[in-house]
Structures are given as C-alpha cells and as structure tokens.
Design a protein around this motif. Sequence first.
Motif, PDB file in Angstrom:
ATOM      1  N   TRP A 253      27.950  -9.189  15.887  1.00  0.00           N
ATOM      2  CA  TRP A 253      27.896  -9.540  14.468  1.00  0.00           C
ATOM      3  C   TRP A 253      26.526 -10.068  14.076  1.00  0.00           C
ATOM      4  N   VAL A 254      25.988 -10.993  14.855  1.00  0.00           N
ATOM      5  CA  VAL A 254      24.699 -11.614  14.538  1.00  0.00           C
ATOM      6  C   VAL A 254      23.608 -10.892  15.310  1.00  0.00           C
ATOM      7  N   GLN A 255      22.582 -10.436  14.567  1.00  0.00           N
ATOM      8  CA  GLN A 255      21.461  -9.727  15.178  1.00  0.00           C
ATOM      9  C   GLN A 255      20.153 -10.278  14.616  1.00  0.00           C
ATOM     10  N   VAL A 256      19.183 -10.482  15.500  1.00  0.00           N
ATOM     11  CA  VAL A 256      17.849 -10.925  15.104  1.00  0.00           C
ATOM     12  C   VAL A 256      16.870  -9.835  15.508  1.00  0.00           C
ATOM     13  N   TYR A 257      16.088  -9.361  14.530  1.00  0.00           N
ATOM     14  CA  TYR A 257      15.075  -8.338  14.776  1.00  0.00           C
ATOM     15  C   TYR A 257      13.688  -8.921  14.556  1.00  0.00           C
ATOM     16  N   ARG A 258      12.728  -8.425  15.326  1.00  0.00           N
ATOM     17  CA  ARG A 258      11.322  -8.784  15.122  1.00  0.00           C
ATOM     18  C   ARG A 258      10.575  -7.525  14.718  1.00  0.00           C
ATOM     19  N   PHE A 259       9.514  -7.695  13.939  1.00  0.00           N
ATOM     20  CA  PHE A 259       8.742  -6.554  13.456  1.00  0.00           C
ATOM     21  C   PHE A 259       7.420  -7.056  12.893  1.00  0.00           C
ATOM     22  N   ALA A 260       6.574  -6.122  12.523  1.00  0.00           N
ATOM     23  CA  ALA A 260       5.312  -6.437  11.854  1.00  0.00           C
ATOM     24  C   ALA A 260       5.261  -5.640  10.561  1.00  0.00           C
ATOM     25  N   VAL A 261       4.548  -6.151   9.581  1.00  0.00           N
ATOM     26  CA  VAL A 261       4.387  -5.453   8.312  1.00  0.00           C
ATOM     27  C   VAL A 261       2.902  -5.397   7.988  1.00  0.00           C
ATOM     28  N   GLU A 262       2.377  -4.200   7.823  1.00  0.00           N
ATOM     29  CA  GLU A 262       0.991  -4.016   7.395  1.00  0.00           C
ATOM     30  C   GLU A 262       1.008  -3.784   5.888  1.00  0.00           C
ATOM     31  N   THR A 263       0.324  -4.621   5.151  1.00  0.00           N
ATOM     32  CA  THR A 263       0.273  -4.503   3.690  1.00  0.00           C
ATOM     33  C   THR A 263      -1.004  -5.158   3.200  1.00  0.00           C
TER      34      THR A 263
ATOM     35  N   ASN B 223      -6.204 -10.015  -9.810  1.00  0.00           N
ATOM     36  CA  ASN B 223      -7.518  -9.384  -9.780  1.00  0.00           C
ATOM     37  C   ASN B 223      -7.579  -8.412  -8.592  1.00  0.00           C
ATOM     38  N   PRO B 224      -7.684  -7.099  -8.821  1.00  0.00           N
ATOM     39  CA  PRO B 224      -7.689  -6.137  -7.717  1.00  0.00           C
ATOM     40  C   PRO B 224      -8.875  -6.289  -6.762  1.00  0.00           C
ATOM     41  N   HIS B 225      -9.936  -6.962  -7.181  1.00  0.00           N
ATOM     42  CA  HIS B 225     -11.099  -7.150  -6.312  1.00  0.00           C
ATOM     43  C   HIS B 225     -10.839  -8.210  -5.247  1.00  0.00           C
ATOM     44  N   GLN B 226      -9.790  -8.995  -5.403  1.00  0.00           N
ATOM     45  CA  GLN B 226      -9.454 -10.036  -4.423  1.00  0.00           C
ATOM     46  C   GLN B 226      -8.422  -9.552  -3.412  1.00  0.00           C
ATOM     47  N   LYS B 227      -8.023  -8.314  -3.500  1.00  0.00           N
ATOM     48  CA  LYS B 227      -7.018  -7.745  -2.598  1.00  0.00           C
ATOM     49  C   LYS B 227      -7.582  -7.694  -1.184  1.00  0.00           C
ATOM     50  N   ARG B 228      -6.757  -8.107  -0.199  1.00  0.00           N
ATOM     51  CA  ARG B 228      -7.181  -8.055   1.199  1.00  0.00           C
ATOM     52  C   ARG B 228      -6.027  -7.569   2.063  1.00  0.00           C
ATOM     53  N   PRO B 229      -6.332  -6.819   3.125  1.00  0.00           N
ATOM     54  CA  PRO B 229      -5.266  -6.350   4.014  1.00  0.00           C
ATOM     55  C   PRO B 229      -4.734  -7.503   4.866  1.00  0.00           C
ATOM     56  N   VAL B 230      -3.437  -7.471   5.155  1.00  0.00           N
ATOM     57  CA  VAL B 230      -2.816  -8.484   6.006  1.00  0.00           C
ATOM     58  C   VAL B 230      -1.808  -7.804   6.936  1.00  0.00           C
ATOM     59  N   VAL B 231      -1.617  -8.427   8.083  1.00  0.00           N
ATOM     60  CA  VAL B 231      -0.557  -8.033   9.004  1.00  0.00           C
ATOM     61  C   VAL B 231       0.360  -9.239   9.127  1.00  0.00           C
ATOM     62  N   LEU B 232       1.585  -9.064   8.701  1.00  0.00           N
ATOM     63  CA  LEU B 232       2.556 -10.152   8.705  1.00  0.00           C
ATOM     64  C   LEU B 232       3.492 -10.000   9.893  1.00  0.00           C
ATOM     65  N   LEU B 233       3.812 -11.122  10.516  1.00  0.00           N
ATOM     66  CA  LEU B 233       4.818 -11.137  11.571  1.00  0.00           C
ATOM     67  C   LEU B 233       6.161 -11.344  10.888  1.00  0.00           C
ATOM     68  N   GLY B 234       7.144 -10.573  11.277  1.00  0.00           N
ATOM     69  CA  GLY B 234       8.426 -10.651  10.597  1.00  0.00           C
ATOM     70  C   GLY B 234       9.600 -10.848  11.526  1.00  0.00           C
ATOM     71  N   LEU B 235      10.612 -11.522  10.986  1.00  0.00           N
ATOM     72  CA  LEU B 235      11.894 -11.700  11.658  1.00  0.00           C
ATOM     73  C   LEU B 235      12.987 -11.477  10.636  1.00  0.00           C
TER      74      LEU B 235
END
Length: 115
Positions: free
Chosen positions: A51-61, A67-79
């Motif tokens: 019933w209970v499941q924990v997943y790990r993943f990464a998100v590239e965004t 302001n679109p000039h302040q946009k920066r790439p990030v890699v987020l750690l996810g659960l």
Amino acid sequence: MLKRFLQWLSDWTGDSDLDRAIHAQLRRDGYAVHAAQIREVRLAAIQRPGWVQVYRFAVETHTAPQNPHQKRPVVLLGLSREDGRESRIEVLLTEDEAVWRERLEIWSEGLIRRR
C-alpha cells in the motif's frame, strides 16, 4: 535506438497520478512545468502488502521567474510517498541533499528499504 529506449524506460514513472503530482508540486514551487524532465525513477521503500510506496527521482527543469533573463537550469532531488488507500500523493522537490535524505529517512521508517 536501443539506448534511447533504455533511457526512456529508466525515466518512466509508470504512474500518471505520480506524474500529475510531480508537475503540480513543480507549479506550486515556481518551477517550469512543461520543460521538466523526470529522471531515474526508482522504488526506495515499500510497506507490505504494497500500500505504501516511496519513490526517489530527479527532475531537470529551470526556474520560471517573471523576468525570462533570470531563468536558470536546476536539477531537483525528488521523493514521493503514496498510500494506496488514500488518494493523495506527497511530493518533495528540493535542491538540498540533506533535506532530501532527512525526508527519505522519515518516509521510509518502518518500511522495507531498497539500497
């Protein structure tokens, strides 16, 4: 072609509810949703009978500021933590590995863990 397929399979969540929960959390946290790539989805812990499941993943965004000039790439750690008896999936997205590890310990307590 095989390499591309294996990468796609590695990044596949296999659960549209989980995809929606991750994208909703990205939106709440102010990250770009449509540019996001969910990577390396893996089962981290499970409770019998499943019933209970924990997943790990990464998100590239990237950040989605006004302001679109302040946009920066990030890699987020996810659960994510899902209890099949409930309809809500909890999602954590962070750049801080210490926060990620702490939440993993909390959500995995008493569950069967995968190394």
